[in-house]
Design an enzyme around this catalytic site. Structure first.
Site, PDB file in Angstrom:
ATOM      1  N   ASP A 180      -2.832 -41.401  55.203  1.00  0.00           N
ATOM      2  CA  ASP A 180      -2.940 -41.578  53.760  1.00  0.00           C
ATOM      3  C   ASP A 180      -2.389 -40.323  53.078  1.00  0.00           C
ATOM      4  O   ASP A 180      -2.230 -39.262  53.703  1.00  0.00           O
ATOM      5  CB  ASP A 180      -4.393 -41.866  53.352  1.00  0.00           C
TER       6      ASP A 180
HETATM    7  C1  BGC Z   1      -4.671 -43.883  48.423  1.00  0.00           C
HETATM    8  C2  BGC Z   1      -4.050 -45.008  49.205  1.00  0.00           C
HETATM    9  C3  BGC Z   1      -2.684 -45.341  48.668  1.00  0.00           C
HETATM   10  C4  BGC Z   1      -1.838 -44.085  48.681  1.00  0.00           C
HETATM   11  C5  BGC Z   1      -0.415 -44.310  48.196  1.00  0.00           C
HETATM   12  C6  BGC Z   1      -3.733 -42.696  48.242  1.00  0.00           C
HETATM   13  O1  BGC Z   1      -4.242 -41.798  47.317  1.00  0.00           O
HETATM   14  O2  BGC Z   1      -5.850 -43.456  49.066  1.00  0.00           O
HETATM   15  O3  BGC Z   1      -4.876 -46.126  49.165  1.00  0.00           O
HETATM   16  O4  BGC Z   1      -2.102 -46.370  49.402  1.00  0.00           O
HETATM   17  O5  BGC Z   1      -2.450 -43.123  47.846  1.00  0.00           O
HETATM   18  O6  BGC Z   1      -0.332 -44.519  46.856  1.00  0.00           O
END
Ligand code: BGC
Length: 740
Positions: free
Chosen positions: A262
């Site tokens: 993530d």
């Molecule tokens: C979130 C994810 C998301 C990613 C990309 C992160 O801050 O936890 O769920 O897919 O950002 O935008």
């Protein structure tokens, strides 16, 4: 491309090129004359890293993606196309309700269609991979990301998870779908006290039983990617959890797709105190199995050095790179780097009449009627209605994660009610969503200027208030649309106060004083505490963030175009102090009902009920539906048998009713204490007016197993209770036995 050719390509790539495939950057890193993403090298990475990046985060739109694709391919020595990945979480341009609302439909078939639609729209706009579904089971609505989860239950989330993955990937072969990336592996929803990015600590039995099944369902449905969690599980950050990623996900479940970290979570391993420095973070993440490093400088800056000094074998990089190339090849990007992208298709397929109709249907099925005193709903359509409240004419009905949509496309409640009621509808805002500037500032997105648009000056607020009371006085019924600000729920939207804002409650008190019938429509990304408004209102509709067609769906329920069929995917607490609150809690030695102790010394609160205000699975309808007794085909079975039973469900009303028949069970005696109830199956059936239906179930006995603390699923012989009913509390029950 033939596999041999792909292998030749890999063999011909330099180490930096291969590492580039493992780096994902967001749009602002890529410069272009027409796309003003700006030169942001704030991560401390080189221009070469940007040029060699294998995938791009959250850039969508046919024009932008095509142009960026051309630009990147021209820069890459082997002209390898980039993959575009984005958060298409519950819709793209046509937005469906938030996943907690999708869970409340209890209708996986419908949700599959919704995700297929979202996939079609996103593909035309140039996206290849969607970072969804998010299926983190959560028991605590203080957590803001409750919004993104289908709910509190492993089985409900698993069915939704499989439906979402299948929906996204249905049209992949026609270049009109999305590769699904399930997230956030694992147990992000279990973070302590609902505080964002906090840690989860739980027994393996709990993990396997309650948290892992929805991810497994996504893997079984063939999702192409898995995203790790920002949180730690039992002391190990998700992004470096070798046991979870290798032993469970790959070996046990057979996942052979791509693992992505993530946002910046590889970088955060140092912050966690799990890695000594960036180099150590890179080592730990790649050894755990992370193929793509999302939005962090670590792989880009550290992997090459680790290979060159012999700390890391180049083969590790080759394997990760191969998985990325393979997916690109599966998508056919080497032959057609634009995939399904097309400006014409984009115009033609986004927000079509059909898609809006589907969004309206899904939203209507997601609405949960929580209260309906004296059958105040549905309205006949002949009443004079005063529509009041900050959400009455609000376009922001899509919630925080609908980042690719335009709120202007939403139908407001006012617009929808007006279509039917015309002159019989009056509208007044009544009050703001919030009058608390400090709270709004704390949400982190709103500038001072934006806050002045949310919070009116005192004179205007008084004007809204007076107008609301005047309109209410002249009406037969008040529809009061309230809720939380869309930025209050979603990522980093954890909060401790789950009540409606004071200003909204104060106006409700004044409206109640007029003695009018009041229908409260609650817009929220989580279960709120509604115990202080139930006696001031006649009806309550839980509307989540209902999406593009939310206004129409709400009007459909209020005016009786459909009878509500939504059932809560998460319990609504009586008070915040009960959280985490979930129906499948373990039996205690001193249950409130049925203990030898009375009064004080039982498992309860001294200042609040033990039960929720509205239980998991709860929801009212306009129809009268009654359940008969459970008819078991056989009360005793062996482990390899299937429990077959039926129940007669009667609709004695003039309404056509969709009814979710919910099946729970309890294992009476086990070597680990078991939940008081656990959902084991459900069916949503359509009951014609004045009809009966015999609903049948066939549940393999192994589904009554539980996980032990070694992660083994065991079925212990003995007696069990089966419960069937319309929610987790209103059930009929029967005993059965599983014999050795
Ligand atoms: C979130 C994810 C998301 C990613 C990309 C992160 O801050 O936890 O769920 O897919 O950002 O935008």
């Amino acid at each position: 491309m033939q596999q041999e050719k792909l292998q030749e390509l890999l063999a011909d790539m330099s180490l930096p090129e291969k590492i580039g495939q493992l780096v994902q950057l967001s749009g602002e890193f890529f410069q272009s004359k027409d796309i003003s993403y700006g030169p942001l090298q704030k991560l401390g990475i080189s221009q070469e890293t940007i040029d060699l990046a294998g995938s791009v985060l959250n850039v969508t739109g046919a024009h932008a993606t095509k142009q960026l694709q051309d630009q990147q391919m021209a820069k890459q020595p082997h002209h390898i196309p980039v993959m575009f990945m984005a958060d298409v979480i519950y819709g793209f341009k046509t937005v469906f309700p938030i996943p907690l609302g999708l869970g409340a439909t209890w209708n996986p078939d419908l949700i599959r269609q919704a995700f297929r639609t979202a996939g079609n729209e996103a593909a035309a706009s140039g996206n290849h991979v969607s970072f969804a579904p998010m299926v983190d089971v959560t028991h605590d609505p203080r957590w803001g990301r409750t919004l993104e989860s289908p709910g509190e239950d492993a089985l409900l989330n698993s069915r939704m998870s499989a439906a979402m993955v299948t929906g996204f990937q249905t049209d992949l072969a026609d270049k009109a779908g999305q590769v699904s990336c399930v997230k956030h592996f694992a147990a992000y929803g279990g973070v302590e006290s609902g505080r964002e990015y906090n840690s989860a600590d739980m027994s393996l039995s709990n993990l396997y039983q309650n948290y892992l099944p929805p991810y497994k369902a996504a893997v079984d449905a063939g999702c192409g990617m898995v995203m790790t969690s920002l949180s730690t599980l039992n002391g190990v950050p998700g992004t470096a959890d070798k046991w979870l990623l290798q032993d469970v996900l790959k070996k046990r479940w057979g996942f052979d797709g791509i693992l992505i970290s993530d946002y910046s979570s590889v970088y955060e391993l140092v912050k966690h105190g799990f890695a000594a420095d960036d180099r150590d973070s890179a080592m730990k993440a790649i050894n755990a199995g992370i193929d793509i490093d999302m939005k962090s400088p670590i792989y880009a800056n550290e992997l090459q050095g680790l290979v060159e000094d012999g700390s890391l074998s180049e083969d590790k990089i080759n394997q990760a790179c191969w998985r990325v190339l393979e997916l690109k090849n599966k998508l056919g990007l080497f032959e057609n780097p634009y995939f399904g992208t097309s400006e014409e298709a984009e115009k033609k397929i986004n927000l079509t009449v059909d898609k809006r109709a589907l969004a309206r249907k899904v939203a209507a099925e997601s609405l949960v009627l929580l209260q309906n005193k004296n059958d105040v709903l549905p309205l006949t359509g002949t009443e004079k209605v005063a529509l009041i409240g900050p959400y009455a004419d609000e376009k922001s009905l899509t919630g925080m994660w609908a980042v690719h949509s335009d709120p202007a496309d939403c139908v407001t409640i006012k617009e929808a009610l007006q279509e039917v009621l015309g002159e019989r509808l009056t509208y007044s805002k009544g009050t703001d969503i919030s009058r608390d500037k400090e709270k709004l500032r704390g949400l982190g997105f709103l500038t001072d200027k934006m806050i002045t648009q949310v919070v009116a000056d005192d004179v205007t607020e008084q004007k809204h208030h007076d107008e609301a009371l005047k309109n209410a006085q002249a009406a037969d019924v008040v529809v009061y649309a309230v809720g939380e600000h869309s930025f209050e729920a979603g990522e980093a939207g954890s909060k401790t106060n789950l009540h409606l804002p004071d200003n909204q409650v104060n106006l409700l008190n004044d409206l109640h004083g007029l003695g009018k019938k009041i229908v409260l429509v609650n817009i929220s990304g989580r279960p709120l505490v509604l115990s202080n408004v139930t006696d001031k209102t006649d009806a309550i509709i839980q509307a989540w963030f209902p999406g593009t067609e939310g206004g129409h769906a709400i009007a459909d329920v209020i005016l009786g175009k459909v009878s509500p069929s939504g059932r809560l995917s998460m319990a609504f607490p009586y008070t915040e102090g009960q959280e985490p609150l979930y129906y499948a809690h373990l039996s205690t030695g001193r249950p409130q009902d049925g203990s030898q102790h009375v009064g004080r010394f039982v498992s309860r609160y001294i200042d609040a009920p033990t039960a929720p205000l509205y239980a998991f699975g709860y929801g009212l309808s306009y129809a009268q539906v009654d359940y008969g007794d459970i008819q078991l085909e056989k009360g005793q079975l062996k482990a390899e048998d299937t429990l077959k039973f039926s129940i007669e469900v009667t609709n004695s009303s003039d309404w056509e009713q969709k009814e979710t028949v919910q099946v729970y069970f309890h294992d009476d005696v086990a070597s680990l204490v078991q939940p008081v109830k656990r959902l084991v199956d459900f069916k949503k059936v359509v009951l014609a007016p004045h009809s009966k239906q015999i609903v049948t179930f066939a549940i393999p006995a192994v589904h009554f197993s539980f996980y032990d603390n070694q992660g083994e699923s065991i079925l212990e012989p003995g007696t069990f209770h089966l419960f069937v009913g319309t929610n987790s509390e209103d059930v009929t029950s029967v005993e059965f036995e599983i014999r050795q």
